[in-house]
Motif scaffolding. Structure first.
Motif, PDB file in Angstrom:
ATOM      1  N   ASP A   1     -16.226  59.525  82.371  1.00 29.89           N
ATOM      2  CA  ASP A   1     -15.226  60.331  81.906  1.00 29.89           C
ATOM      3  C   ASP A   1     -14.203  60.631  83.124  1.00 29.89           C
ATOM      4  O   ASP A   1     -13.618  61.424  83.594  1.00 29.89           O
TER       5      ASP A   1
ATOM      6  N   SER B   1     -22.823  64.520  76.130  1.00 34.15           N
ATOM      7  CA  SER B   1     -21.495  64.650  76.034  1.00 34.15           C
ATOM      8  C   SER B   1     -21.033  65.320  74.718  1.00 34.15           C
ATOM      9  O   SER B   1     -19.671  66.034  74.874  1.00 34.15           O
ATOM     10  N   ASP B   2     -21.726  65.615  73.733  1.00 37.48           N
ATOM     11  CA  ASP B   2     -21.558  66.290  72.598  1.00 37.48           C
ATOM     12  C   ASP B   2     -22.133  67.660  72.735  1.00 37.48           C
ATOM     13  O   ASP B   2     -22.240  68.207  71.620  1.00 37.48           O
TER      14      ASP B   2
ATOM     15  N   TRP C   1     -25.633  70.567  69.117  1.00 42.00           N
ATOM     16  CA  TRP C   1     -25.276  68.982  69.565  1.00 42.00           C
ATOM     17  C   TRP C   1     -24.148  69.054  68.433  1.00 42.00           C
ATOM     18  O   TRP C   1     -24.379  69.528  67.083  1.00 42.00           O
ATOM     19  N   SER C   2     -23.238  67.697  68.054  1.00 41.00           N
ATOM     20  CA  SER C   2     -22.661  67.569  66.978  1.00 41.00           C
ATOM     21  C   SER C   2     -23.310  66.775  66.133  1.00 41.00           C
ATOM     22  O   SER C   2     -22.954  66.547  64.857  1.00 41.00           O
ATOM     23  N   SER C   3     -24.318  66.066  66.725  1.00 43.44           N
ATOM     24  CA  SER C   3     -25.121  65.139  65.696  1.00 43.44           C
ATOM     25  C   SER C   3     -26.797  65.748  65.978  1.00 43.44           C
ATOM     26  O   SER C   3     -27.006  66.061  67.135  1.00 43.44           O
TER      27      SER C   3
ATOM     28  N   LYS D   1     -30.512  65.906  67.333  1.00 48.08           N
ATOM     29  CA  LYS D   1     -31.291  65.342  68.486  1.00 48.08           C
ATOM     30  C   LYS D   1     -32.866  65.499  68.001  1.00 48.08           C
ATOM     31  O   LYS D   1     -33.023  66.467  67.545  1.00 48.08           O
TER      32      LYS D   1
ATOM     33  N   THR E   1     -29.676  70.171  65.253  1.00 44.49           N
ATOM     34  CA  THR E   1     -28.495  70.212  65.963  1.00 44.49           C
ATOM     35  C   THR E   1     -28.386  71.440  66.785  1.00 44.49           C
ATOM     36  O   THR E   1     -27.196  71.663  67.338  1.00 44.49           O
TER      37      THR E   1
END
Length: 529
Positions: free
Chosen positions: A284, A414-415, A454-456, A458, A506
């Motif tokens: 980033d 990152s999410d 998290w957005s998705s 894990k 999530t």
């Protein structure tokens, strides 16, 4: 240059601490610097041992540090100074003596040799007070935090450098330190780690450098090219505009560093400099390697680096970025042995080891943090990669002193985000996933929830809860929940390692149901295995 730092430090970090009493005392050794762990160029030209073999002295004020230097038999008599508490302008004065040359506005290591300064106890914080090394040699600085040192505004110290070296400095090892500011030049700050006017044989290892306009430089101008032989390894550079570092002339070796959110440029090799850049992880960021802001070119040798969401500007007369197709344009011979971690595991191993108050943990070259006394598990010779999946034996129940695990800390993804039921003043949910043990979350009362999300989904089967320094043992009973459906994954008491059946979710929530004091969760780490 316009600064674009979009963060703010908590007010507690920006304020000057209460003045401590001046005191110096001879002590039996409690936390002697790990001189056997010296690495990089600091091992060359005779090596760096600091104050090994000398008296051990404790100090809780800047005046006491200066007095320890001045009370030696000579300016080269070895000494280990164990520092605790907060060192600031209010407790730092000039001390005179035949074996010292001190000042009131900085910690002055001038015209001396054979000195170790190491933080002990709950940690040593140099608040708005820089450390200056001039005309000196064989110096070790370990396990300290230096923050908010200003070159303009008030109070002033060390030209705005957190740690600065100049004028015939040789053999310095700076290790496991946290160097931070609260902005760029327009806010009154300068470099975090600067070297100029003939500085050679220096290693910066396992350090955090963050929240600054300038990371540091080697050489103060295009004509100041007599500096060099500098090693940077296993450091975290985070939220910095440029200079990670700026290198004018000389040779520098950067390996296994994690660079995150470099806003304008990163490693700036110019004026004939050579940079060897091995197995680093850049994320980033913009223009992380090249020659910038000058037509006097430098060069680089690259190998094994990862560029994750890195952007590159177009080349011009005064800007020659190395990317997007990053290739070597020189060769650099390194005289010392070193072992490379794979670049893919650099974010996790640096998060577990870098900075003050991390127990002086180091990497063993196989992406696994170990205590410094444990030593490497493989021969210390250069190699391009290492296993990213070493075996580990997780604890079946929480441990009050958890060891950093193998694998990737999913809380640093990152999410990843964080939330909770409440937060005490001056704390933040996000502090449990910033890779730092100096920041933390506390509930507004004695109990509360803190979550990583998290957005998705894990797969998670292990959690490590790390308490902030000085609060160990405060967490009592708890439940670990699948935050997505409220199911209880594990129940227990005390911070440490928590293992459970692998769960796809999530969100993972730590629900603290009792405590003996205010809970302070510094890190909420999550792992797939």
């Amino acid at each position: 240059m316009k600064r674009r730092l979009g963060w703010r430090l908590p007010a507690a970090l920006a304020s000057t601490a209460v003045v401590a009493a001046v005191g110096v005392a001879l002590q039996a050794p409690q936390a002697v610097a790990a001189t056997g762990g010296v690495t990089g160029y600091a091992t060359q030209n005779g090596g760096t041992t600091g104050g090994a073999g000398g008296a051990t002295v404790s100090a809780s004020t800047g005046t006491a540090i200066h007095a320890a230097l001045c009370n030696r038999a000579s300016s080269s008599t070895p000494i280990i100074i164990q520092v605790s508490g907060t060192i600031n302008h209010g407790n730092t004065t000039k001390v005179s003596g035949n074996s010292c040359n001190t000042a009131a506005d900085k910690i002055e290591l001038k015209e001396i040799s054979n000195v170790t300064i190491i933080g002990v106890g709950g940690g040593a914080i140099f608040d708005q007070l820089g450390i200056h090394i001039r005309d000196s040699s064989n110096i070790i600085i370990q396990n300290v935090t230096v923050r908010n040192v200003k070159k303009s505004g008030s109070p002033l110290s060390n030209g705005g450098d957190a740690i600065g070296m100049e004028s015939s400095v040789r053999r310095v090892w700076v290790d496991h330190v946290t160097l931070e500011a609260s902005g760029g030049e327009s806010e009154g700050y300068d470099g975090l780690f600067d070297m100029k006017d003939d500085v050679q044989y220096v290693t910066l290892s396992y350090a955090i450098l963050r929240n600054s306009g300038r990371g540091g430089l080697i050489g103060s101008s295009e004509s100041d090219t007599g500096n060099g032989f500098i090693t940077f390894h296993h450091n975290l550079y985070s939220n910095i505009d440029s200079r990670t570092p700026l290198l004018r002339g000389g040779i520098a070796h950067m390996y296994n560093n994690h660079y995150v959110n470099l806003h304008e440029s990163g490693i700036n090799s110019r004026a004939g400099a050579k940079a060897k850049v091995d197995n680093n992880y850049f994320k980033d960021s913009k223009d992380v390697l090249g020659t910038f802001y000058t037509s006097e070119l430098g060069s680089w040798q690259v190998s094994g680096n990862i560029f994750d969401n890195v952007t590159w500007s177009s080349p011009g007369t005064d800007n020659r970025p190395a990317g997007p197709n990053v290739v070597s344009n020189t060769t650099v011979s390194i005289p010392y042995a070193y072992t490379l971690d794979a670049a893919s595991c650099v974010p996790s191993v640096v998060a577990a080891t870098a900075g003050a108050n991390k127990g002086l943990q180091v990497s063993n070259g196989s992406c696994t943090p170990v205590s410094p006394s444990a030593g490497p598990t493989s021969s210390p010779t250069p190699r391009p990669s290492a296993s990213t999946s070493p075996s580990a034996q997780p604890s079946a129940s929480p441990s009050s002193s958890p060891q950093p695990p193998s694998g990737t800390n999913l809380s640093l993804a990152s999410d990843a985000g964080a939330d909770g039921s409440s937060k005490a003043s001056g704390t933040s949910y996000g502090n449990v996933k910033d890779g730092s043990l100096t920041t933390f979350w506390s509930p507004s009362g004695a109990t509360g929830d803190i979550s990583v999300k998290w957005s998705s989904a894990k797969s998670v089967s292990r959690v490590i809860i790390r308490e902030a320094s000085g609060s160990t043992g405060a967490i009592g009973s708890w439940q670990l929940l699948n935050g997505a459906n409220g199911a209880v994954l594990k129940s227990g008491s005390g911070a440490g390692t928590i293992t459970f059946t692998a769960t796809s979710t999530t969100k993972v929530t730590l629900r603290i149901t009792s405590s003996s004091a205010t809970p302070k969760v510094a890190e909420f780490e999550t792992y797939a295995s």
